[in-house]
Design an enzyme around this catalytic site. Structure first.
Site, mmCIF file in Angstrom:
data_model
loop_
_atom_site.group_PDB
_atom_site.id
_atom_site.type_symbol
_atom_site.label_atom_id
_atom_site.label_comp_id
_atom_site.label_asym_id
_atom_site.label_seq_id
_atom_site.Cartn_x
_atom_site.Cartn_y
_atom_site.Cartn_z
ATOM 1 N N ARG A 128 4.550 10.777 -5.958
ATOM 2 C CA ARG A 128 5.974 11.094 -5.950
ATOM 3 C C ARG A 128 6.689 10.333 -7.052
ATOM 4 N NH1 ARG A 128 4.466 10.648 -0.697
ATOM 5 N NH2 ARG A 128 5.058 8.459 -0.525
ATOM 6 N N THR B 284 -4.027 0.604 5.699
ATOM 7 C CA THR B 284 -4.610 -0.088 4.557
ATOM 8 C C THR B 284 -3.787 -1.312 4.175
ATOM 9 O OG1 THR B 284 -5.449 2.007 3.720
ATOM 10 C CG2 THR B 284 -5.360 0.190 2.163
ATOM 11 N N GLU C 229 -10.919 2.177 3.346
ATOM 12 C CA GLU C 229 -9.579 1.617 3.572
ATOM 13 C C GLU C 229 -9.748 0.309 4.334
ATOM 14 O OE1 GLU C 229 -6.449 4.042 5.039
ATOM 15 O OE2 GLU C 229 -6.937 5.759 3.769
ATOM 16 N N HIS D 123 0.830 -1.202 0.000
ATOM 17 C CA HIS D 123 0.000 0.000 0.000
ATOM 18 C C HIS D 123 0.865 1.252 0.000
ATOM 19 C CE1 HIS D 123 -2.998 2.990 0.907
ATOM 20 N NE2 HIS D 123 -2.397 3.288 2.046
ATOM 21 N N LYS E 276 -10.061 12.265 7.825
ATOM 22 C CA LYS E 276 -10.074 10.934 8.435
ATOM 23 C C LYS E 276 -11.016 10.824 9.634
ATOM 24 C CE LYS E 276 -6.614 8.618 6.351
ATOM 25 N NZ LYS E 276 -6.717 7.236 5.818
#
Length: 422
Positions: free
Chosen positions: A144, A356, A206, A135, A260
């Site tokens: 990135r 996750t 998730e 993950h 979250k």
């Protein structure tokens, strides 16, 4: 080979709740509306409040009144020996050798479909880790340079953050689509992002497991990886619902917040650490070698199959993920050791989520962020609908089970539905 335990109850071979499992929960019924502790067995709940009242648990080495409390915390704090002792007695009472069958059949069993489930324990604190290598790599590559998908610290310690315990709810609870600041695409430029207030347009699930702490520790005490498992009562399925667009804008520099903490959910039955011993497996090889306080040996991971289904309203569900808890790079003993290495204390009822859980192949990713490559590739459902992220009235169903040589230990289902934003 796990010993086969015969039982006088008719339990289907594919039941999550075999006599080898006996997970703990809290339930009530219409004729007995007070929350009480029970154990899942087949399609039934075995009422521990009743068993204590009938004297069927007399002689156990702890105060039986704690089994008549409305939550599991006092029992969980006793540690694994009490769990083993009680499970052994319950297995005997459910076996063909018992003389208590008639009383249990008449008053001690409740069909699960006739029960209302309640939160099984009071949560102390909630920590969310980031312990799946696959993950972390998949998510990192989306934002990135793929060659720098992992931050430099990732392979050296179990990354985690302190989350919000108050908004963790139970399976079956529906919730409203959260609102917050997201980037307004039209006037924004890469150098001048402009936020707007909006319901999230990137709601995601998730797939996680959560470790439930039983035996507490003292402030200043470091728990070693060798002693960590003494503090584990059991595990639940965990859905760490996430608003990706809110999270993306807010998370720098301090990490997740409103993206979250609006809602998370657990499955109602806590599968004990003891029940999962038969399903231990080796942990992945860790490279580079970890510091001494994080070293472990032996089989520290668990072979638990996991799946996720998305079900639009009035439609058939679609399985979108199938993976396994065994692949976790950082095991739960390492998570506990790292959590306490600075002297942080753990309390009974603390919930430590895994982060996750993803595999390395298509079909094994633990969230839509990975499955759709952050919205670049739509997911097609069984009914022909497509999804980038979740829509209103979608339900997400998570399942988990361990199975070996005909022995099955499962978690039941974790399901929640999304309601439109208020």
């Amino acid at each position: 080979m796990m010993q086969t335990i015969p039982t006088w109850l008719d339990i289907p071979a594919d039941s999550d709740f075999s006599i080898q499992n006996l997970p703990f929960g809290v339930f009530s019924t219409e004729n007995k509306p007070f929350p009480r502790i029970g154990v899942a067995i087949g399609e039934y709940i075995l009422d521990l409040h009743f068993l204590v009242s009938e004297g069927a648990l007399d002689g156990l080495g702890f105060d039986l009144e704690i089994l008549q409390e409305p939550v599991l915390n006092s029992f969980m704090a006793l540690g694994n020996e009490a769990v083993r002792e009680l499970r052994g007695r319950l297995q005997f009472l459910l076996s063909q050798a018992t003389t208590e069958r008639e009383a249990i059949e008449e008053e001690g069993l409740t069909l699960q479909v006739d029960a209302t489930m309640h939160f099984p324990f009071l949560i102390g604190d909630y920590t969310d880790f980031y312990s799946s290598l696959e993950h972390a790599q998949n998510a990192g590559k989306l934002f990135r340079d793929p060659d720098k998908a992992l931050f430099p610290n990732w392979r050296h310690l179990p990354v985690g953050y302190h989350g919000r315990a108050s908004s963790i709810q139970l399976s079956g609870v529906d919730f409203y689509r959260p609102c917050g600041q997201i980037i307004d695409k039209e006037p924004s430029t890469p150098d001048n992002p402009i936020p707007k207030f909006s319901p999230t347009q990137a709601l995601d699930f998730e797939l996680e497991m959560a470790t439930i702490i039983g035996k507490p520790s003292e402030l200043g005490e470091r728990i070693t990886t060798e002693k960590a498992e003494e503090h584990i009562f059991g595990f639940v399925l965990f859905n760490d619902w996430s608003a990706r667009d809110i999270q993306r804008w807010e998370y720098q520099p301090l990490g997740p917040f409103l993206g979250k903490n609006f809602f998370s959910a657990i499955s109602p039955w806590v599968v004990t650490f003891e029940a999962l011993q038969y399903f231990r497996v080796e942990s992945p090889v860790q490279d580079p070698k970890v510091l001494d306080y994080l070293k472990t040996s032996g089989e520290r991971n668990f072979d638990i199959h996991l799946s996720v289904e998305i079900q639009p309203e009035d439609a058939e569900p679609t399985v979108v993920t199938q993976t396994n808890f065994r692949h976790m790079y950082w095991n739960v003993a390492q998570q506990i050791a790292h959590h306490t290495v600075n002297g942080c204390n753990l309390n009974t009822g603390d919930l430590l989520a895994s982060g996750t859980i993803s595999g390395s192949e298509l079909g094994s990713y633990g969230c839509l962020l990975e499955i759709t490559e952050n919205g670049k590739k739509a997911l097609t459902l069984t009914n022909g609908d497509s999804r980038i992220f979740l829509q209103d009235y979608d339900s997400v169903v998570m399942k988990g089970w361990a199975e070996k040589n005909g022995t099955r230990v499962g978690f039941g289902n974790l399901h929640n539905k999304i309601l439109p934003a208020k």
